[in-house]
Write an enzyme that holds these catalytic residues in place. Structure first.
Site, PDB file in Angstrom:
ATOM      1  N   PRO A  62       1.556   1.500   5.419  1.00  0.00           N
ATOM      2  CA  PRO A  62       2.466   2.075   6.415  1.00  0.00           C
ATOM      3  C   PRO A  62       2.428   3.603   6.442  1.00  0.00           C
ATOM      4  O   PRO A  62       2.438   4.202   7.525  1.00  0.00           O
ATOM      5  CB  PRO A  62       3.835   1.548   5.974  1.00  0.00           C
ATOM      6  CG  PRO A  62       3.513   0.214   5.354  1.00  0.00           C
ATOM      7  CD  PRO A  62       2.206   0.427   4.637  1.00  0.00           C
ATOM      8  N   GLU A  63       2.413   4.247   5.273  1.00  0.00           N
ATOM      9  CA  GLU A  63       2.209   5.696   5.216  1.00  0.00           C
ATOM     10  C   GLU A  63       1.396   6.065   3.992  1.00  0.00           C
ATOM     11  O   GLU A  63       1.457   5.374   2.963  1.00  0.00           O
ATOM     12  CB  GLU A  63       3.533   6.477   5.167  1.00  0.00           C
ATOM     13  CG  GLU A  63       4.110   6.835   6.508  1.00  0.00           C
ATOM     14  CD  GLU A  63       5.148   5.830   6.983  1.00  0.00           C
ATOM     15  OE1 GLU A  63       5.646   5.965   8.104  1.00  0.00           O
ATOM     16  OE2 GLU A  63       5.441   4.905   6.212  1.00  0.00           O
ATOM     17  N   THR A  64       0.668   7.147   4.128  1.00  0.00           N
ATOM     18  CA  THR A  64       0.018   7.804   3.001  1.00  0.00           C
ATOM     19  C   THR A  64       0.560   9.219   2.925  1.00  0.00           C
ATOM     20  O   THR A  64       0.616   9.930   3.949  1.00  0.00           O
ATOM     21  CB  THR A  64      -1.508   7.828   3.171  1.00  0.00           C
ATOM     22  OG1 THR A  64      -2.010   6.485   3.145  1.00  0.00           O
ATOM     23  CG2 THR A  64      -2.185   8.625   2.068  1.00  0.00           C
ATOM     24  N   HIS A  85       9.820   6.275   1.722  1.00  0.00           N
ATOM     25  CA  HIS A  85       9.182   5.526   0.643  1.00  0.00           C
ATOM     26  C   HIS A  85       7.963   6.256   0.100  1.00  0.00           C
ATOM     27  O   HIS A  85       7.702   6.239  -1.108  1.00  0.00           O
ATOM     28  CB  HIS A  85       8.837   4.102   1.099  1.00  0.00           C
ATOM     29  CG  HIS A  85       7.512   3.946   1.749  1.00  0.00           C
ATOM     30  ND1 HIS A  85       7.286   4.239   3.080  1.00  0.00           N
ATOM     31  CD2 HIS A  85       6.314   3.531   1.247  1.00  0.00           C
ATOM     32  CE1 HIS A  85       6.017   3.998   3.374  1.00  0.00           C
ATOM     33  NE2 HIS A  85       5.408   3.562   2.285  1.00  0.00           N
TER      34      HIS A  85
END
Length: 276
Positions: A45-47, A77
């Protein structure tokens, strides 16, 4: 260059929300297309990418987040995952402050019990009209819809926890609706089914236009969910949100004026070296 995969807002691997974490050396950012390609390759979902700053600038680190498709304006997160990684690498000596491009100064503190608390700006919630097509995309008409200002999320209040858990939205319709309404994503929420479950409210979060069909645990959305449920439940401290995705996760929240504290744990599940 080392990459780590960290599951955030959970105490066990393969739960919570996975984030890529890349701690960069001091100096200039790599080119944006490279950052985006790394995030697309990891396909989480995110880096998060973070680099240390020179002393005296009001923050010790700068942080950026990328989904598989776009740069994100705020991510809880992946920030928690970054702090967890910094602690494991021996880079924390106390609280840490991050400079972000779109959301101002962010702070975090790692505690002796293994938890990490993020200090993020609160997002104001304002009741608004139901956007055209939202009820059809969700398959239910919300009890209330709230805008969140600069955060860009739409909070949709559903009648009960069971409805939140059973929701099967039309993701293609949501992907068309969110950019049209200038939204980052759509959160659905309801009060916990009963007392004693270990949480006070539930949520799920969808941002298919940004490459995240359903986000497992959305820390940043809790900057709006926490003030909303604090007002409804009459408590500003000790409220816990349960995100009812397939992976699930818990976000403990507290209000501090115009800031929200988000607390959770994280687990490293993979360490690797980026070859290019």
């Amino acid at each position: 260059m080392r990459i780590q995969i960290v599951d955030a807002f959970t105490t066990r691997p393969f739960a919570g929300n996975p984030a890529g974490v890349c701690l960069l050396p001091a100096g200039e950012w790599p080119d944006d297309p490279w950052l985006q390609r790394v995030a697309a390759e990891l396909n989480h979902p995110e880096t998060a990418f973070a680099r240390p700053l020179s002393v005296g600038g009001g923050a010790e680190w700068e942080i950026r987040w990328f989904t598989p498709l776009v740069e994100a304006s705020l991510c809880g997160h992946a920030t928690l995952a970054t702090v967890h990684t910094m602690r494991r690498e021996g880079l924390l000596t106390g609280p840490v402050r991050f400079r972000s491009r779109f959301s101002g100064l962010l702070a975090a503190r790692a505690k002796d019990d293994g938890s990490i608390t993020l200090d993020f700006p609160a997002a104001p919630c304002t009741e608004t009209a139901v956007p055209e097509g939202l009820a059809a995309a969700l398959g239910i008409r919300p009890e209330a819809v709230l805008g969140t200002g600069a955060l860009g999320d739409l909070i949709t209040v559903l009648p009960d926890e069971a409805t939140v858990r059973a929701l099967r939205p039309d993701l293609a319709a949501l992907a068309a609706l969110t950019p049209r309404e200038n939204l980052r994503g759509v959160a659905v929420t309801a009060r916990a089914a009963s007392a004693g479950l270990g949480y006070d409210f539930v949520s799920r979060y969808f941002a298919p236009a940004n490459g995240i069909p359903e986000d497992p645990v959305t820390g940043s959305a809790h900057t709006a969910l926490a003030p909303y449920w604090a007002a409804r439940l009459g408590r500003t401290d000790g409220l816990t949100g349960f995100q009812a995705s397939a992976r699930t996760g818990l976000v403990r929240t507290a209000l501090r004026g115009d800031r929200v504290l988000l607390t959770g744990h994280a687990v490293t599940v993979l360490e690797a070296t980026l070859a290019t």
